[in-house]
Write a protein that holds these residues in place. Structure first.
Motif, PDB file in Angstrom:
ATOM      1  N   THR A  17       0.835  -1.035   0.043  1.00  0.00           N
ATOM      2  CA  THR A  17      -0.036   0.232  -0.245  1.00  0.00           C
ATOM      3  C   THR A  17       0.805   0.684   0.430  1.00  0.00           C
ATOM      4  O   THR A  17       0.950   1.920  -0.757  1.00  0.00           O
ATOM      5  CB  THR A  17      -1.284  -0.022   0.605  1.00  0.00           C
ATOM      6  OG1 THR A  17      -1.422  -1.484   1.214  1.00  0.00           O
ATOM      7  CG2 THR A  17      -1.733   0.853   1.346  1.00  0.00           C
ATOM      8  N   VAL A  18       1.777   1.452   1.260  1.00  0.00           N
ATOM      9  CA  VAL A  18       2.944   2.499   1.182  1.00  0.00           C
ATOM     10  C   VAL A  18       4.042   2.452  -0.533  1.00  0.00           C
ATOM     11  O   VAL A  18       3.250   3.324  -0.800  1.00  0.00           O
ATOM     12  CB  VAL A  18       4.210   2.389   1.965  1.00  0.00           C
ATOM     13  CG1 VAL A  18       4.398   3.208   1.899  1.00  0.00           C
ATOM     14  CG2 VAL A  18       3.018   2.622   3.580  1.00  0.00           C
ATOM     15  N   ALA A  66      -0.433  -4.509  -9.593  1.00  0.00           N
ATOM     16  CA  ALA A  66      -1.039  -6.117  -9.743  1.00  0.00           C
ATOM     17  C   ALA A  66      -1.009  -6.791  -8.550  1.00  0.00           C
ATOM     18  O   ALA A  66      -1.688  -8.011  -8.738  1.00  0.00           O
ATOM     19  CB  ALA A  66      -0.283  -6.301 -10.968  1.00  0.00           C
ATOM     20  N   ILE A  67       0.196  -6.688  -7.864  1.00  0.00           N
ATOM     21  CA  ILE A  67       0.913  -7.754  -6.704  1.00  0.00           C
ATOM     22  C   ILE A  67      -0.493  -7.383  -5.577  1.00  0.00           C
ATOM     23  O   ILE A  67      -1.307  -8.306  -5.149  1.00  0.00           O
ATOM     24  CB  ILE A  67       2.103  -7.333  -6.122  1.00  0.00           C
ATOM     25  CG1 ILE A  67       3.083  -8.410  -7.310  1.00  0.00           C
ATOM     26  CG2 ILE A  67       2.350  -8.245  -5.525  1.00  0.00           C
ATOM     27  CD1 ILE A  67       4.218  -7.657  -6.796  1.00  0.00           C
ATOM     28  N   HIS A  68      -0.633  -5.659  -5.615  1.00  0.00           N
ATOM     29  CA  HIS A  68      -1.324  -5.209  -4.736  1.00  0.00           C
ATOM     30  C   HIS A  68      -3.213  -5.866  -5.149  1.00  0.00           C
ATOM     31  O   HIS A  68      -3.518  -6.048  -4.154  1.00  0.00           O
ATOM     32  CB  HIS A  68      -1.936  -3.706  -4.416  1.00  0.00           C
ATOM     33  CG  HIS A  68      -2.853  -3.209  -3.623  1.00  0.00           C
ATOM     34  ND1 HIS A  68      -2.688  -3.269  -2.157  1.00  0.00           N
ATOM     35  CD2 HIS A  68      -4.135  -2.575  -3.819  1.00  0.00           C
ATOM     36  CE1 HIS A  68      -2.808  -2.539  -2.221  1.00  0.00           C
ATOM     37  NE2 HIS A  68      -4.406  -1.988  -2.760  1.00  0.00           N
ATOM     38  N   GLU A  70      -4.178  -8.336  -6.567  1.00  0.00           N
ATOM     39  CA  GLU A  70      -4.197 -10.170  -6.319  1.00  0.00           C
ATOM     40  C   GLU A  70      -4.076 -10.593  -4.793  1.00  0.00           C
ATOM     41  O   GLU A  70      -4.935 -11.292  -4.420  1.00  0.00           O
ATOM     42  CB  GLU A  70      -3.045 -10.695  -7.445  1.00  0.00           C
ATOM     43  CG  GLU A  70      -3.061 -12.606  -7.201  1.00  0.00           C
ATOM     44  CD  GLU A  70      -1.501 -12.522  -7.308  1.00  0.00           C
ATOM     45  OE1 GLU A  70      -1.836 -14.283  -7.021  1.00  0.00           O
ATOM     46  OE2 GLU A  70      -0.487 -12.130  -8.113  1.00  0.00           O
ATOM     47  N   THR A  71      -3.466  -9.712  -4.134  1.00  0.00           N
ATOM     48  CA  THR A  71      -3.584  -9.527  -2.393  1.00  0.00           C
ATOM     49  C   THR A  71      -4.819  -9.600  -1.935  1.00  0.00           C
ATOM     50  O   THR A  71      -5.336 -10.464  -1.126  1.00  0.00           O
ATOM     51  CB  THR A  71      -2.256  -9.095  -2.120  1.00  0.00           C
ATOM     52  OG1 THR A  71      -0.729  -9.227  -2.899  1.00  0.00           O
ATOM     53  CG2 THR A  71      -2.456  -9.518  -0.891  1.00  0.00           C
ATOM     54  N   ARG A  72      -5.511  -8.108  -2.206  1.00  0.00           N
ATOM     55  CA  ARG A  72      -6.489  -8.028  -2.593  1.00  0.00           C
ATOM     56  C   ARG A  72      -7.843  -9.425  -2.675  1.00  0.00           C
ATOM     57  O   ARG A  72      -8.816  -9.209  -1.441  1.00  0.00           O
ATOM     58  CB  ARG A  72      -6.981  -6.771  -2.382  1.00  0.00           C
ATOM     59  CG  ARG A  72      -8.258  -6.131  -2.044  1.00  0.00           C
ATOM     60  CD  ARG A  72      -8.833  -4.482  -2.299  1.00  0.00           C
ATOM     61  NE  ARG A  72      -9.584  -4.163  -1.338  1.00  0.00           N
ATOM     62  CZ  ARG A  72      -9.695  -4.473  -0.092  1.00  0.00           C
ATOM     63  NH1 ARG A  72      -8.954  -4.380   0.109  1.00  0.00           N
ATOM     64  NH2 ARG A  72     -11.417  -3.973  -0.024  1.00  0.00           N
ATOM     65  N   ALA A  73      -7.450  -9.498  -4.056  1.00  0.00           N
ATOM     66  CA  ALA A  73      -8.098 -10.584  -4.488  1.00  0.00           C
ATOM     67  C   ALA A  73      -8.414 -11.688  -3.491  1.00  0.00           C
ATOM     68  O   ALA A  73      -9.989 -12.570  -3.153  1.00  0.00           O
ATOM     69  CB  ALA A  73      -8.860 -10.624  -5.378  1.00  0.00           C
ATOM     70  N   ARG A  74      -7.013 -12.388  -2.989  1.00  0.00           N
ATOM     71  CA  ARG A  74      -7.089 -13.411  -2.189  1.00  0.00           C
ATOM     72  C   ARG A  74      -7.548 -12.884  -0.410  1.00  0.00           C
ATOM     73  O   ARG A  74      -7.841 -14.357  -0.110  1.00  0.00           O
ATOM     74  CB  ARG A  74      -5.674 -13.985  -2.115  1.00  0.00           C
ATOM     75  CG  ARG A  74      -5.156 -14.681  -3.918  1.00  0.00           C
ATOM     76  CD  ARG A  74      -3.694 -14.785  -4.216  1.00  0.00           C
ATOM     77  NE  ARG A  74      -3.451 -15.643  -3.201  1.00  0.00           N
ATOM     78  CZ  ARG A  74      -2.070 -16.394  -3.059  1.00  0.00           C
ATOM     79  NH1 ARG A  74      -0.982 -16.079  -3.613  1.00  0.00           N
ATOM     80  NH2 ARG A  74      -1.993 -17.502  -2.382  1.00  0.00           N
ATOM     81  N   LEU A  75      -7.176 -11.917  -0.268  1.00  0.00           N
ATOM     82  CA  LEU A  75      -7.124 -11.774   1.016  1.00  0.00           C
ATOM     83  C   LEU A  75      -9.144 -11.908   1.436  1.00  0.00           C
ATOM     84  O   LEU A  75      -9.771 -12.554   2.011  1.00  0.00           O
ATOM     85  CB  LEU A  75      -7.393 -10.520   1.244  1.00  0.00           C
ATOM     86  CG  LEU A  75      -5.633 -10.086   1.730  1.00  0.00           C
ATOM     87  CD1 LEU A  75      -5.237  -9.163   2.132  1.00  0.00           C
ATOM     88  CD2 LEU A  75      -5.492 -11.318   3.156  1.00  0.00           C
ATOM     89  N   GLN A  76      -9.763 -11.534   0.215  1.00  0.00           N
ATOM     90  CA  GLN A  76     -11.550 -11.095   0.097  1.00  0.00           C
ATOM     91  C   GLN A  76     -11.986 -12.797  -0.120  1.00  0.00           C
ATOM     92  O   GLN A  76     -12.953 -13.182   0.636  1.00  0.00           O
ATOM     93  CB  GLN A  76     -11.716 -10.737  -0.753  1.00  0.00           C
ATOM     94  CG  GLN A  76     -11.413  -8.925  -0.794  1.00  0.00           C
ATOM     95  CD  GLN A  76     -11.890  -8.104  -1.928  1.00  0.00           C
ATOM     96  OE1 GLN A  76     -11.783  -8.976  -3.679  1.00  0.00           O
ATOM     97  NE2 GLN A  76     -12.910  -7.090  -1.959  1.00  0.00           N
ATOM     98  N   GLU A  77     -11.366 -13.595  -0.216  1.00  0.00           N
ATOM     99  CA  GLU A  77     -11.516 -14.601  -0.864  1.00  0.00           C
ATOM    100  C   GLU A  77     -11.085 -16.237   0.985  1.00  0.00           C
ATOM    101  O   GLU A  77     -12.318 -17.039   1.159  1.00  0.00           O
ATOM    102  CB  GLU A  77     -10.224 -16.574  -1.570  1.00  0.00           C
ATOM    103  CG  GLU A  77     -10.934 -15.555  -3.044  1.00  0.00           C
ATOM    104  CD  GLU A  77      -9.359 -16.553  -3.101  1.00  0.00           C
ATOM    105  OE1 GLU A  77      -8.987 -17.456  -3.373  1.00  0.00           O
ATOM    106  OE2 GLU A  77      -9.755 -15.984  -5.163  1.00  0.00           O
ATOM    107  N   VAL A  78     -10.775 -15.078   1.681  1.00  0.00           N
ATOM    108  CA  VAL A  78      -9.805 -15.519   3.075  1.00  0.00           C
ATOM    109  C   VAL A  78     -10.969 -15.090   3.782  1.00  0.00           C
ATOM    110  O   VAL A  78     -11.710 -15.950   4.905  1.00  0.00           O
ATOM    111  CB  VAL A  78      -8.362 -15.758   3.719  1.00  0.00           C
ATOM    112  CG1 VAL A  78      -8.809 -16.402   4.569  1.00  0.00           C
ATOM    113  CG2 VAL A  78      -7.551 -16.849   2.292  1.00  0.00           C
TER     114      VAL A  78
END
Length: 113
Positions: A17-18, A66-68, A70-78
């Motif tokens: 994020t930073v 893109a990494i940010h 993807e990370t957010r999408a994966r977190l939303q799954e968990v």
């Protein structure tokens, strides 16, 4: 267990994020433009080098974005919606703290003049 997941998620998400946060002008060019000008001045970059540095920063910005995402999408799954909301609020608070500290650091050199 849930606390561990949230802590791990924040540990992974906050640096991104930073890194992906907009600069003073609120856009990629503003933040990295200042950085490039600083490098050009201090390293005495020629026009070709400056151009290549701009391309590198632009590519890295896109990769981090893109990494940010993807990370957010994966977190939303968990995480649950409530946990995501709480994480977003924590991220917002952390960003506000960072901005405040950044502004204080910029004022300090001016006060020394």
């Amino acid at each position: 267990m849930n606390k561990k997941i949230i802590i791990i998620a924040l540990a992974l998400a906050l640096p991104l994020t930073v890194a992906a946060a907009p600069g003073e002008k609120g856009d990629f060019e503003g933040h990295h433009g200042n950085r490039i000008e600083h490098m050009a001045k201090n390293l005495d970059l020629n026009a070709e080098q400056k151009s290549k540095v701009e391309v590198i920063f632009k590519e890295q910005h896109e990769k981090l974005k893109a990494i940010h995402e993807e990370t957010r999408a994966r977190l939303q799954e968990v995480l649950t919606k409530e946990q995501m909301t709480k994480m977003d609020e924590m991220k917002k608070q952390r960003h506000e703290q960072w901005q405040k500290k950044h502004q204080e650091n910029q004022k300090a050199p001016e006060e020394k003049k």
